[in-house]
Enzyme design. Structure first.
Site, PDB file in Angstrom:
ATOM      1  CE  LYS A  78      -1.797   2.739   2.933  1.00 44.30           C
ATOM      2  NZ  LYS A  78      -1.643   4.011   2.180  1.00 44.30           N
TER       3      LYS A  78
ATOM      4  CB  CYS B 170      12.808   8.691   9.086  1.00 44.82           C
ATOM      5  SG  CYS B 170      13.526   7.602   7.887  1.00 44.82           S
TER       6      CYS B 170
ATOM      7  CD  GLU C 280      10.300  12.242  12.372  1.00 45.66           C
ATOM      8  OE1 GLU C 280       9.248  11.641  12.646  1.00 45.66           O
ATOM      9  OE2 GLU C 280      11.203  11.758  11.681  1.00 45.66           O
TER      10      GLU C 280
HETATM   11  P1  ADP Z   1       3.331  10.657   7.824  1.00 47.47           P
HETATM   12  O1  ADP Z   1       2.936  11.140   9.195  1.00 47.47           O
HETATM   13  O2  ADP Z   1       4.775  10.828   7.549  1.00 47.47           O
HETATM   14  O3  ADP Z   1       2.414  11.086   6.730  1.00 47.47           O
HETATM   15  P2  ADP Z   1       2.149   8.155   8.319  1.00 47.47           P
HETATM   16  O4  ADP Z   1       2.766   7.313   9.357  1.00 47.47           O
HETATM   17  O5  ADP Z   1       0.858   8.855   8.625  1.00 47.47           O
HETATM   18  O6  ADP Z   1       3.272   9.123   7.841  1.00 47.47           O
HETATM   19  O7  ADP Z   1       1.902   7.345   6.982  1.00 47.47           O
HETATM   20  C1  ADP Z   1       2.788   6.389   6.453  1.00 47.47           C
HETATM   21  C2  ADP Z   1       1.969   5.311   5.789  1.00 47.47           C
HETATM   22  O8  ADP Z   1       1.107   4.730   6.773  1.00 47.47           O
HETATM   23  C3  ADP Z   1       1.040   5.786   4.674  1.00 47.47           C
HETATM   24  O9  ADP Z   1       1.005   4.798   3.655  1.00 47.47           O
HETATM   25  C4  ADP Z   1      -0.306   5.879   5.360  1.00 47.47           C
HETATM   26  O10 ADP Z   1      -1.395   5.719   4.482  1.00 47.47           O
HETATM   27  C5  ADP Z   1      -0.226   4.713   6.319  1.00 47.47           C
HETATM   28  N1  ADP Z   1      -1.117   4.810   7.485  1.00 47.47           N
HETATM   29  C6  ADP Z   1      -1.547   5.926   8.121  1.00 47.47           C
HETATM   30  N2  ADP Z   1      -2.376   5.600   9.141  1.00 47.47           N
HETATM   31  C7  ADP Z   1      -2.480   4.250   9.161  1.00 47.47           C
HETATM   32  C8  ADP Z   1      -3.168   3.301   9.970  1.00 47.47           C
HETATM   33  N3  ADP Z   1      -3.951   3.682  10.975  1.00 47.47           N
HETATM   34  N4  ADP Z   1      -3.023   1.991   9.690  1.00 47.47           N
HETATM   35  C9  ADP Z   1      -2.227   1.580   8.686  1.00 47.47           C
HETATM   36  N5  ADP Z   1      -1.552   2.412   7.882  1.00 47.47           N
HETATM   37  C10 ADP Z   1      -1.666   3.735   8.099  1.00 47.47           C
END
Ligand code: ADP
Length: 500
Positions: free
Chosen positions: A198, A307, A404
């Site tokens: 994904k 990161c 961060e």
């Molecule tokens: P950022 O804060 O850097 O945008 P995220 O950790 O929110 O990074 O997102 C990284 C990835 O995790 C993306 O592919 C996002 O769609 C996915 N993601 C965000 N929330 C969830 C969740 N609750 N469960 C699984 N995947 C998630």
């Protein structure tokens, strides 16, 4: 500042690629979302909608997991000799290289990064990763074990096998969209796993072009499925799916913890590559010019959206003013603009959300008493631009020093005592990377040993290689990407004991 791009600048195949809604890849076929829904991906340089993408959700993830399960349990993939698996992975690297310009353009358009950077960093590193991992396909070995059980009459022969872990869910972020897909897919394919990937909702395009090349390379149907969609829906469904054997995630520490909870349902294996607040230490005996440009690149590369960005700068008291001024001068020379403009050295941040987040950190820092000697505010133009920023007069309690930011913002403090410095550098919930700048090689190694970080760069920063493991101590994650360490995350060890 130029924030637009004229059509002739865009490769004709890229124009075609983004002109019509992109579908998702499940079981070797391009399909619409079960719901029929699509979601937009935006140009970070203008804020305009650039393309529409099929929006995966629970049902699509379920179909993709079924396809990956079928491809893992039966058919050509489990039967394929490792050398042939390796050849397919190598071919994928070749195909990406042949389409380098298209990938670089998609990365620049979708993420905002300068096209020149995507051409020399993101895409070639992804090619290298697949080539490196292709070589491992034939080298996933077990051991023979001289066990002590048994007697003169009952003898045993024991050995281990390293077997693929099974169906793997992979969730990736938006900062290096293609490269993160490569870091994840390479070891999974080398070990013989099958995958549901994904991509991040902000940057799904390059993963979808990669999926086309996965078909072209000749991987059997269902070995790699690519389901774009939002994190809370598609991502959460993948992390919780009972028929997924392992989940590999790169993203924020906050979401990493949610992934862990979701994975608990079937105790699937988990690997996490999470956030960082990496200390970068500059000593008075460092080579001045290279440490100033090195420390500037440590934070400003990829707009600070790394990161492992060197976001906490510690400079020995005697040279503090010179180094900080040098970095500020470097920051003033950075030209913000559209990633396609050849003069651009820093593009926009990836999204409105990210812009708001970084700006709120800038405000917090200033209101807590820090001073921005350069930058400190949003950049001009309708895109998501932020000025490269150097903050001084900080203290360890400030939000900008502890948390961060994931933007082009470095906080600088002076030091005079090495023991206190190491303690302060380690005083953070993260432990992803660190930098040390000195010409005293003994000091460099002694400090490298004391730093609680998965990577320590000495007199350099942001050096990545497919053979070099990358990952975090503490809340920066579990496990390592790249290198042969990554293969361990995708294999189970089976002990076989035979009475002979
Ligand atoms: P950022 O804060 O850097 O945008 P995220 O950790 O929110 O990074 O997102 C990284 C990835 O995790 C993306 O592919 C996002 O769609 C996915 N993601 C965000 N929330 C969830 C969740 N609750 N469960 C699984 N995947 C998630």
């Amino acid at each position: 500042m130029s924030t637009t791009v004229s059509a002739p600048q865009i490769h004709s195949r890229v124009q075609e690629f983004i002109a019509k809604p992109r579908k998702m890849l499940i079981d070797g076929k391009w399909v619409e979302a079960a719901s029929g829904k699509t979601f937009p991906t935006y140009s970070p340089a203008t804020g305009e909608v650039m393309a529409q993408i099929a929006e995966g959700d629970h049902e699509d993830i379920d179909r993709a997991v079924k396809a990956a399960r079928k491809a893992f349990d039966s058919g050509a993939w489990p039967e394929m000799p490792p050398s042939q698996r390796g050849r397919l992975i190598w071919k994928l690297g070749d195909l990406i290289e042949q389409r380098l310009e298209e990938f670089a353009q998609l990365e620049s358009l979708d993420n905002g990064k300068p096209l020149a950077v995507a051409r020399v960093a993101d895409v070639p590193l992804a090619v290298d990763l697949f080539r490196y991992m292709a070589g491992w396909a034939t080298k996933i070995e077990g051991n023979t074990i001289p066990i002590s059980a048994g007697s003169k009459r009952a003898k045993y022969f024991a050995y281990t096998r390293r077997e693929p872990i099974g169906v793997v869910g992979q969730i990736i972020p938006w900062n290096f969209p293609l490269l993160m897909a490569a870091w994840k897919l390479g070891p999974a394919l080398a070990t013989g796993c099958t995958v549901v990937l994904k991509p991040a909702e902000q940057t799904p395009l390059s993963a979808l072009l990669l999926a086309e090349l996965i078909i072209e390379a000749g991987f059997p149907d269902g070995v790699v499925n690519v389901v774009p969609g939002y994190g809370e829906t598609a991502g959460a469904a993948l992390a919780a799916h009972p028929d997924v054997d392992k989940i590999a995630f790169t993203g924020s520490t906050e979401v990493g913890k949610l992934i862990l909870q979701a994975a608990a349902g079937n105790l699937k294996k988990v690997s996490l590559e999470l956030g960082g607040k990496s200390p970068n230490l500059v000593f008075a005996d460092a080579e001045m010019k290279s440490s100033i440009s090195g420390a500037a690149n440590a934070i400003f590369f990829n707009h600070g959206q790394c990161c492992c960005a060197g976001s906490r700068l510690y400079v020995e008291q005697d040279i503090f003013d010179d180094v900080v001024e040098g970095i500020a001068e470097h920051a003033k020379g950075i030209k913000l603009g559209h990633g396609f403009d050849p003069d651009t050295s820093m593009g926009p941040l990836v999204s409105q959300e990210q812009l708001n987040r970084v700006c709120s950190y800038l405000e917090a820092g200033l209101s807590e008493g820090a001073e921005a000697i350069v930058g400190g505010k949003r950049g001009e133009g309708q895109g998501y631009f932020v000025e490269p920023t150097v903050m001084v007069n900080t203290n360890p309690k400030m939000k900008v020093v502890r948390e961060e930011i994931f933007g082009p913002v470095v906080v600088a403090s002076p030091f005079s005592d090495i023991d206190k410095l190491v303690a302060e550098a380690n005083q953070n919930e993260y432990g992803l990377a660190a930098g040390v700048w000195t010409t005293d090689i003994s000091k460099a190694h002694r400090i490298a040993e004391k730093l609680r970080a998965g990577t320590v760069w000495i007199n350099c920063y942001n050096v990545f290689d497919a053979a070099l493991p990358f990952g975090g101590y503490k809340q920066s994650g579990w496990g390592r990407e790249m290198g042969h360490e990554a293969l361990e995350l995708y294999t189970e060890v089976k002990a076989v004991c035979v009475a002979i």
